[in-house]
Design a protein around this motif. Sequence first.
Motif, PDB file in Angstrom:
ATOM      1  N   GLU A 213       0.855  -1.184   0.000  1.00  0.00           N
ATOM      2  CA  GLU A 213       0.000   0.000   0.000  1.00  0.00           C
ATOM      3  C   GLU A 213       0.891   1.233   0.000  1.00  0.00           C
ATOM      4  OE1 GLU A 213      -4.299   1.119   1.009  1.00  0.00           O
ATOM      5  OE2 GLU A 213      -3.373  -0.796   0.574  1.00  0.00           O
ATOM      6  N   ILE A 214       0.667   2.155  -0.945  1.00  0.00           N
ATOM      7  CA  ILE A 214       1.488   3.367  -0.926  1.00  0.00           C
ATOM      8  C   ILE A 214       0.630   4.612  -0.858  1.00  0.00           C
ATOM      9  CG2 ILE A 214       3.521   2.460  -2.105  1.00  0.00           C
ATOM     10  CD1 ILE A 214       2.309   3.542  -4.696  1.00  0.00           C
ATOM     11  N   GLY A 215      -0.629   4.452  -0.605  1.00  0.00           N
ATOM     12  CA  GLY A 215      -1.468   5.637  -0.487  1.00  0.00           C
ATOM     13  C   GLY A 215      -2.909   5.193  -0.421  1.00  0.00           C
ATOM     14  N   GLN A 216      -3.810   6.144  -0.427  1.00  0.00           N
ATOM     15  CA  GLN A 216      -5.236   5.845  -0.358  1.00  0.00           C
ATOM     16  C   GLN A 216      -5.651   5.019  -1.586  1.00  0.00           C
ATOM     17  OE1 GLN A 216      -7.407   6.449   2.059  1.00  0.00           O
ATOM     18  NE2 GLN A 216      -9.101   5.602   0.874  1.00  0.00           N
ATOM     19  N   GLY A 217      -5.994   3.753  -1.375  1.00  0.00           N
ATOM     20  CA  GLY A 217      -6.452   2.904  -2.463  1.00  0.00           C
ATOM     21  C   GLY A 217      -5.414   2.651  -3.531  1.00  0.00           C
TER      22      GLY A 217
END
Lengths: 313, 731
Positions: free
Chosen positions: B310-314
């Motif tokens: 995961e690297i950010g929102q969604g």
Amino acid sequence: MTAEELVLAQEESAMTAPEPVTLGRGRIVLRRFLRRKLAVAGLVILVLMFALAFIGPYLSSWNYKDQDYNNFLTGPSATHWFGTTQIGSDVYAQTMRGLQKSLIIGLLAAVLSTGVAGIVGATAGYFGGWTDRVLMWFVDLLLVLPSFLILAITSPLFHGRTWLLFVILLAAFNWMVTARMVRGLARSLREREFVTAAEVMGVHPLRIITRHLLPNMASLLIIDATLNVGGTIIAETSLSYFGFGVQPPDVSLGTIIADGTDSALNYPWLFYPAGVLLILTVMAVAFVGDGLRDAMDDAAGTASSTSTPGDAA
Amino acid sequence: MSDDAVLEVTDLHVSFPGEKGRPLAAVRGLSYQVRRGETLAIVGESGSGKSVSSMAAIGLLPTNAKVTGSVRFRGRELLGLNDKEMSRIRGAGIAMVFQDPLSALTPVYRVGEAIAAAIRVHREVTSDAAMRRAVELLELVGIPDPARRALAFPHEFSGGMRQRVMIAMAIANDPDVIIADEPTTALDVTVQAQILEVLATAKQATGAAIVLITHDLGVVAGFADRAAVMYAGRPVETAAVEELFAAPKMPYTAGLLSSLPRLDAGRGVRLRSIPGAPPSLAELGAGCPFAPRCAFAVDLCRTTEPELLEIGQGRAAACHRTGEGLDLMAGPSGDSGLADQDSDTAPEAASDAEGAPTEPEAPAKPEAAAVAEPIVGAEPVLTVRDLIKHHPLTKGSIIRRRIGTVRAVDGVSLDIAAGTTLALVGESGSGKTTTVMEILRLRTPQGGSISVLGQDLEALNQGRGVRRRAQPVRAGIAAVFQDPLASLDPRLPVGDLLAEPLRTHGHGKTAGRVRELLEMVGLEASHANRFPREFSGGQRQRVAIARALALEPRLVVLDEPVSALDVSVRAGILNLLADLQRELGLAYLFVSHDLAVVRHVADRVAVLNLGRIVEYGDADSVFEDPRHPYTRALLSAVPVPDPVVERQRERIVLPGDPPSPVVLDGDAEALRGCRFRSRCPLYAALEKPEARELCESTDPALTPVGDADRSAACHHLDAWVPALVQSGTVA
């Protein structure tokens, strides 16, 4: 592309390391064929059979025409290796003579019949139109005319001629069904893009047939030829009724088997040597055919299955 | 987020038993969720596991597949359910739309019955009520005269109409999830636009979530909300569509995006290509599966496969170097990222092969340099005038009678100057391939004239020795077909394939030239001993190109040369074609239905409809300012792989199907007036009766437009010119 193929490719490039040599299809097929153990075994068996058929008669003191009036229907012994027949002929000598005849007749007639079927069928299928109609009309004619009737009528003409004529006749009554199948295949192959590509390159139609159409139905042709070998060896006996080719006192595997079948249980030596040799011949041909088919058809798995396993990382 | 998800797939693994007992992992750890009313696109090339994963989700895989992980539909676990329980969910809760609607519809059922049966499987309704509902559904998906068409059989529908029926069947039971597996891949571009609209309608009508499986990034940009990019069975990046296209975080995604030919980019822009080909599942090693093709790969990539983090929102990406802030779209400074090599057997050769502008190392012919730039007024290599090819349409098998005419090519005129590219564009049935085959076969045309390399075909085919006299013409014209697997004889090794044209034209020694040709197209000399099947798709097409070049032709006919290839190898082939054209001074006749590709390669464009050219002229000018309503509609139907542009574009969706070129005997009405008018948005919008009358009575001829170099066949060229492609994006 699988890892094994990479290995194979590396092998190939290693073999041709300094100056990469472009091999033709024939060389590649040969090389692949030789990699197949079973196919090579089949070829070796066939060669041995020929050797046996032509050298074998000299090993025994009996000739296939000789009759031993002291031994009728005796089992295998030191003097008669495979025993004797009802009239005292030496079974070993007869079997060897029969093998000679049958090997040549079987292989030649099979190859001839498949060859004619391939060429006629592919020509009809590729050109279509009138060529197709005329050739198929001829095939249908041969199919509906009872071949035995023709033979019966024409047999006085051929009586006493060479065995080669006999081979040609055997092939002549055998190729039609295959020719029809080949024609169907050729018609569908003709629509394939690689044929179109060859056409627009200006490749001669006959070359398209021999170089593109026939190799692409190699599986069918090879299977057909393989089956024909066994088939013609047996079919030859039925033609013998009409006085062709192998006539007594001459023998073939077919006639030996036909004569020996009735007494197979009581006097097995009359039947088994010829039967076993026939089975061996057909099996060897089948192995060779299989190997040839696999060598021509480069299905990814089979191409590499015999290349050094274990190297595949 | 997971509470309102209707379909939730977690850590899905699918494997098949492979050769030698080693399982083939088709999907390795896929997770996604979709909510109601949302569209998730699963993007990937062939073999990436995108279709297998959705088949696994609805339990339609063969029994030898091993599926682990979790698939939850409205909170209920689906994996492990038996077939009977699954059948209750399939079709009612989760519906499918397949790529090929002809094989997905049972041929012996009328389409109305088929839809009614789909309803009655899941609901207790009378057959009358089900049939009424079926007609309603057919109307919803835009089938004209639904009550009557419901009684027709699938083969009586066109491809686009069948796909509408499939969608109608899919929404028959108000599903919560619709899985659409390449729903538009087999369709023409104008029909694709219609079907995407129907899917959008279906989504609105049912509020379902859509899982769209596709390889077409243009479709993703226009239609999806979120996307998961798959490579070698693993998701490598997931993101909202806008973010994905604006700033991809995984080198593969970035490579795909920058290797796409785009409608809104100029001609001749060099595409960035991803070297190599997608890996086969059998040969996956320990490292990142993309590492051998990746310009940014470091040692770690070759030993350890990165997790999807995961690297950010969604947003998630599977790359070791995500945190380093690399500019993936710009490409590395070195040459390796731009290498055109597509040989996965020789990575070292790939890295030092060709950089951006190649040094032509191929043996340049003396005249190659001279014709490198298209010279105005250069001698034409191909001239076609009013070409006609009609075949009779017959009925009956014993007594054949003629019932009509297929007007496949109906008056086509073309010119190609030496060293230039003419693109022939049109939908299926427009006569592209017939035109090309008429030229390639070098026969006397049925009507009109063809002149190849200055040799008129009618004159060539008269008198004796046609075959011999045609050989020099054949040597000067070569062809590359769509599917290299079909156009290369599978039983001949590459060396023999390449030698065939040489031998046909009487060249004795072929080995040297074969080696030269292989090197020219970026393959190795040792490849000559392999068979076509042992190559990847891109390499095969290179072999086909090499064969076409064997006799140093001056005109190469390219019939859809990249349509059958994976997206990531297309750019390599297009670049190769551009290089070869520059080095050898080739003229191309480029046939394609893909306008983005045409935009990239063409100097001039001819737009074909119903065997006629409707618009003809300089490519830049045609693409930037299309004048014929058909050209406009075609251009507007092509999705642009950029969500921002794509969603603002004004669309002209042509009604109906590409019309058939068949004209029945005695049907004079069909030949009267402009034959495009049944689908023409301009004709429909005309207000003055006399203007409409003109379209109905007179067949428009090609008339010059604007500058002298362009022409179009329409009576009302100046009537109405909406902006189709955003002017800001036109380079």
